[in-house]
Design a protein around this motif. Structure first.
Motif, mmCIF file in Angstrom:
data_model
loop_
_atom_site.group_PDB
_atom_site.id
_atom_site.type_symbol
_atom_site.label_atom_id
_atom_site.label_comp_id
_atom_site.label_asym_id
_atom_site.label_seq_id
_atom_site.Cartn_x
_atom_site.Cartn_y
_atom_site.Cartn_z
ATOM 1 N N VAL A 104 2.624 -7.567 9.525
ATOM 2 C CA VAL A 104 2.483 -6.652 10.673
ATOM 3 C C VAL A 104 1.225 -6.938 11.271
ATOM 4 C CG1 VAL A 104 2.544 -4.403 11.470
ATOM 5 C CG2 VAL A 104 3.865 -4.896 9.590
ATOM 6 N N MET A 132 -1.349 -11.992 4.797
ATOM 7 C CA MET A 132 -2.733 -11.672 5.727
ATOM 8 C C MET A 132 -3.536 -12.685 5.220
ATOM 9 S SD MET A 132 -3.708 -7.756 5.488
ATOM 10 C CE MET A 132 -4.877 -7.569 7.075
ATOM 11 N N GLY A 176 -9.640 -4.782 7.569
ATOM 12 C CA GLY A 176 -8.122 -5.006 7.300
ATOM 13 C C GLY A 176 -7.697 -3.728 6.696
ATOM 14 N N MET A 177 -6.532 -3.067 7.250
ATOM 15 C CA MET A 177 -6.138 -2.013 6.712
ATOM 16 C C MET A 177 -4.536 -2.162 5.906
ATOM 17 S SD MET A 177 -8.324 0.090 7.973
ATOM 18 C CE MET A 177 -7.718 1.876 7.950
ATOM 19 N N ASN A 178 -4.027 -3.199 6.593
ATOM 20 C CA ASN A 178 -2.678 -3.436 5.970
ATOM 21 C C ASN A 178 -2.468 -3.838 4.565
ATOM 22 O OD1 ASN A 178 -0.592 -2.730 7.754
ATOM 23 N ND2 ASN A 178 -1.431 -4.430 9.106
ATOM 24 N N ALA A 230 6.484 -0.518 11.267
ATOM 25 C CA ALA A 230 5.384 -0.984 10.360
ATOM 26 C C ALA A 230 5.468 -0.181 9.186
ATOM 27 C CB ALA A 230 4.190 -0.419 11.200
ATOM 28 N N ARG A 261 -1.419 -8.269 14.982
ATOM 29 C CA ARG A 261 -1.811 -8.664 16.286
ATOM 30 C C ARG A 261 -1.558 -10.097 15.831
ATOM 31 N NH1 ARG A 261 -6.910 -8.744 17.428
ATOM 32 N NH2 ARG A 261 -7.794 -7.823 15.593
ATOM 33 N N GLY A 303 -6.688 -1.312 13.763
ATOM 34 C CA GLY A 303 -7.455 -0.450 12.946
ATOM 35 C C GLY A 303 -8.207 0.361 13.004
ATOM 36 N N LEU A 304 -9.002 0.191 14.285
ATOM 37 C CA LEU A 304 -10.141 0.907 14.894
ATOM 38 C C LEU A 304 -9.342 2.380 15.022
ATOM 39 C CD1 LEU A 304 -12.859 1.971 15.932
ATOM 40 C CD2 LEU A 304 -12.074 0.743 18.003
ATOM 41 N N LEU A 339 6.253 -8.646 12.528
ATOM 42 C CA LEU A 339 6.238 -7.677 13.462
ATOM 43 C C LEU A 339 4.977 -7.774 14.196
ATOM 44 C CD1 LEU A 339 6.791 -4.997 15.207
ATOM 45 C CD2 LEU A 339 6.022 -3.671 13.429
ATOM 46 N N LYS A 346 -3.401 3.383 20.085
ATOM 47 C CA LYS A 346 -3.700 2.589 18.971
ATOM 48 C C LYS A 346 -3.477 1.067 19.337
ATOM 49 C CE LYS A 346 -2.256 1.392 14.319
ATOM 50 N NZ LYS A 346 -1.774 2.026 12.998
ATOM 51 N N GLY A 364 6.260 -6.814 19.594
ATOM 52 C CA GLY A 364 6.067 -5.340 20.172
ATOM 53 C C GLY A 364 5.366 -4.799 18.917
ATOM 54 N N PHE A 365 4.932 -3.593 19.338
ATOM 55 C CA PHE A 365 4.132 -2.630 18.570
ATOM 56 C C PHE A 365 5.050 -1.358 18.345
ATOM 57 C CE2 PHE A 365 1.064 0.473 17.280
ATOM 58 C CZ PHE A 365 -0.045 -0.386 16.775
ATOM 59 N N ASP A 366 5.350 -1.192 17.040
ATOM 60 C CA ASP A 366 6.410 -0.315 16.598
ATOM 61 C C ASP A 366 5.734 0.516 15.178
ATOM 62 O OD1 ASP A 366 8.771 1.022 15.238
ATOM 63 O OD2 ASP A 366 10.142 -0.440 16.246
ATOM 64 N N GLU A 367 5.267 1.512 15.308
ATOM 65 C CA GLU A 367 4.592 2.022 14.171
ATOM 66 C C GLU A 367 5.690 2.743 13.028
ATOM 67 O OE1 GLU A 367 1.056 3.093 14.403
ATOM 68 O OE2 GLU A 367 1.162 3.809 12.524
ATOM 69 N N TRP A 376 -0.027 7.459 4.948
ATOM 70 C CA TRP A 376 0.280 6.284 4.241
ATOM 71 C C TRP A 376 0.600 6.679 2.674
ATOM 72 C CZ3 TRP A 376 1.771 2.062 6.827
ATOM 73 C CH2 TRP A 376 1.401 1.897 8.267
HETATM 74 P P1 ADP Z 1 -6.998 -5.159 13.363
HETATM 75 O O1 ADP Z 1 -7.571 -4.154 13.535
HETATM 76 O O2 ADP Z 1 -7.586 -6.185 13.409
HETATM 77 O O3 ADP Z 1 -5.635 -5.466 14.334
HETATM 78 P P2 ADP Z 1 -6.384 -4.012 10.753
HETATM 79 O O4 ADP Z 1 -5.443 -4.448 9.555
HETATM 80 O O5 ADP Z 1 -7.612 -3.082 10.718
HETATM 81 O O6 ADP Z 1 -5.988 -5.260 11.979
HETATM 82 O O7 ADP Z 1 -5.312 -2.623 11.440
HETATM 83 C C1 ADP Z 1 -4.010 -3.333 12.243
HETATM 84 C C2 ADP Z 1 -3.349 -1.836 12.408
HETATM 85 O O8 ADP Z 1 -2.456 -1.827 13.542
HETATM 86 C C3 ADP Z 1 -2.732 -1.412 11.112
HETATM 87 O O9 ADP Z 1 -2.326 0.020 11.013
HETATM 88 C C4 ADP Z 1 -1.272 -1.946 11.393
HETATM 89 O O10 ADP Z 1 -0.167 -1.518 10.771
HETATM 90 C C5 ADP Z 1 -1.063 -1.733 12.772
HETATM 91 N N1 ADP Z 1 -0.441 -2.639 13.721
HETATM 92 C C6 ADP Z 1 -0.726 -4.029 14.037
HETATM 93 N N2 ADP Z 1 0.285 -4.621 14.703
HETATM 94 C C7 ADP Z 1 1.301 -3.656 14.728
HETATM 95 C C8 ADP Z 1 2.595 -3.630 15.504
HETATM 96 N N3 ADP Z 1 2.976 -4.799 15.968
HETATM 97 N N4 ADP Z 1 3.263 -2.780 15.071
HETATM 98 C C9 ADP Z 1 2.735 -1.536 14.655
HETATM 99 N N5 ADP Z 1 1.653 -1.535 14.063
HETATM 100 C C10 ADP Z 1 0.766 -2.592 14.102
#
Ligand code: ADP
Ligand code: GLC
Length: 493
Positions: free
Chosen positions: A311, A385, A393-395, A373, A313, A28-29, A340, A25, A367-370, A266
């Motif tokens: 949270v 956002m 957008g998912m968040n 998040a 990119r 959002g894809l 994050l 991951k 970093g990336f930390d599920e 979620w």
């Molecule tokens: P995009 O796909 O454009 O990055 P979305 O909002 O559709 O934006 O989805 C982002 C997904 O990635 C969400 O599930 C979000 O929680 C997750 N995400 C993005 N950055 C991080 C991070 N640094 N750590 C954990 N989860 C992240």
């Protein structure tokens, strides 16, 4: 979900994607690629996912078994197909080709954030195999009626299929983000095994280059994108990234279908990754998550201040340069901020520097930390956002479900999913967040100030949280719309 498809209505669909949560991951894809096929499966359809066998994916699937081999084509290497299942029980075909996928780093980039130099081959292979499985010469005894492609990484599949002989699956290409197009040197047309005549304005060519996404938009039988708002926006020059002409020409076959969310993953009432579980009826328990988050990030826990969160990119798309610019004013409200994310080194450095000078009020985790998040969604008071553009957008949907009203810019899927808090929407019970319009730091700050003001009015804030939590962002309706498009496409074949 209502009645599953009867055998007669059941559709066979191959869902080709470059990410699928939790295996791999970046955004959002991955969430969509896990949850949409599962929702379609629950409706009774026979859907299988095709995913590259990146090193991290194969490491999580030690029991997969080989079901077929695919021969090389031009410079595209051969590969093995392995069979597995996702956590939700959806069949998963993993494309194993160690020379392209067995390496450490991300799916698209090296660990240092540079695009893999052989991305044309890596996603050329994915596209080619997707097309092969949708053609009459598939090595499998299972043939999809519809091939559902996602973004540029599978955009070449409709082009391969167009040039294939015999019966073929119908194709749908979903655009999750028009900013990423997969553009390469024209010499790769031959290396990828595409006929020379495909390189033209009505083919895979885009301003003298080979474009995977343009190829898909040109040749797919139908196109969709991930919100109705973004489907309109991409037909205009401002957000069309040079493809608006083609998209508006194809508008009769262009659908905007809002993403859903996985409401079991979620769910603040059951989420194992948060400190205190809660629902709309037990919102007082949410405070335990705020304390846990503050503790974890080293933020002060009193006096009580509104805690904003991000949270994401860290890229131009997400508008976080505006946030960086007004962070001093946000902190002076006073308020706290937990961020994050990773990406643009300048943004990373900027937020890190501010967090060092305001450690009690600002935390930046690069970093990336599920798990973090999830805790942020549960522990923050409001979620930011400020995107320049946002296909869906998912968040902002996760945030509403967690009673953490989002502050969003009015664009794409954000405009389609968040209802601005004002006297009228508070009165009719629809207010669910804060929406601003101007693409500017000033407009973002004004929206943050409005949110902080509302947060200080406990009764108003509770009402807002409850409205947000009551909204239905599940996949049920959107999965049916995809199934409807599949059925139409299959009938036309
Ligand atoms: P995009 O796909 O454009 O990055 P979305 O909002 O559709 O934006 O989805 C982002 C997904 O990635 C969400 O599930 C979000 O929680 C997750 N995400 C993005 N950055 C991080 C991070 N640094 N750590 C954990 N989860 C992240
Ligand atoms: C893209 C978009 C995002 C969308 C996601 C899933 O990465 O940037 O807005 O939610 O795809 O469709």
């Amino acid at each position: 979900m209502t009645a599953a498809a009867t055998n007669r209505d059941q559709l066979r669909v191959l869902f080709a994607t470059s990410e699928c949560a939790p295996l791999v991951k970046t955004g959002g894809l991955a969430d969509v690629s896990a949850a949409l096929p599962a929702a379609l499966g629950a409706l009774g359809h026979d859907i299988r996912i095709l995913l590259p066998g990146y090193r991290e994916v194969l490491a999580q699937l030690p029991h997969s078994r080989e079901i077929a081999r695919v021969a090389a084509l031009a410079d595209v290497p051969g590969a093995r197909l392995l069979l597995e299942q996702t956590a939700a029980g959806v069949a998963l075909i993993v494309l194993d080709c160690p020379e392209l996928y067995d390496r450490s780093g991300g799916p698209y980039q090296t660990g240092a954030g540079v695009d893999w130099p052989d991305n044309a081959m890596r996603f050329g292979l994915l596209s080619r195999v997707a097309a092969l499985l949708g053609s009459s010469v598939s090595p499998l005894d299972w043939q999809p009626q519809v091939l559902h492609c996602n973004d540029w990484q599978t955009g070449l599949a409709p082009a391969y299929l167009r040039h294939a002989a015999g019966a073929r699956a119908a194709t749908l290409l979903t655009v999750h983000n028009l900013a990423f197009q997969g553009i390469f040197e024209p010499r790769l047309v031959a290396a990828l095994g595409l006929p020379a005549e495909s390189f033209g304005a009505d083919g895979v060519e885009f301003y003298g280059k080979l474009s995977f996404l343009k190829a898909g938009l040109q040749f797919a039988d139908a196109i969709s994108t991930v919100s109705p708002g973004y489907a309109r926006e991409i037909q205009d020059a401002a957000l069309g990234f040079g493809l608006h002409g083609l998209l508006s020409w194809r508008k009769d076959k262009l659908y905007g279908i809002l993403n859903g969310i996985d409401t079991s993953l979620w769910n603040p009432a059951t989420d194992p990754l948060i400190e205190c579980r809660y629902s709309a009826d037990t919102l007082a328990s949410k405070a335990g998550n705020k304390r846990a988050l503050q503790r974890r990030l080293g933020l002060a826990s009193g006096p009580e201040l509104p805690l904003f969160a991000v949270v994401s990119r860290l890229t131009e798309q997400k508008g976080l340069d505006w946030l960086l610019e007004i962070t001093p004013q946000l902190l002076a409200l006073p308020a706290q901020l937990a961020l994050l994310g990773s990406g643009d080194p300048q943004l990373e450095r900027g937020f890190l520097a501010l967090s060092r000078s305001h450690p009690q009020q600002l935390s930046a985790t690069i970093g990336f930390d599920e798990p973090l998040a999830h805790l942020i969604e549960a522990g923050a008071d409001a979620f930011l956002m400020p995107s320049r553009f946002e296909p869906c957008g998912m968040n902002q949907m996760y945030s509403q479900r967690y009673g953490t009203p989002p502050v969003v810019r009015s664009t794409g899927g954000l405009a389609d999913t968040v209802i601005d808090c004002n006297p009228a929407t508070l009165a009719d019970g629809s207010a669910s967040g804060f929406v601003f319009h101007d693409p500017s730091a000033r407009a973002l700050l004004a929206a943050i100030e409005r949110a902080a003001g509302a947060w200080r009015d406990a009764a108003k804030w509770r009402a807002l949280q409850r409205n947000a939590m009551a909204r239905d962002f599940s996949w049920a309706a959107s999965a049916r719309r995809y199934a409807g498009i599949y059925a139409q496409l299959a009938a036309q074949r």
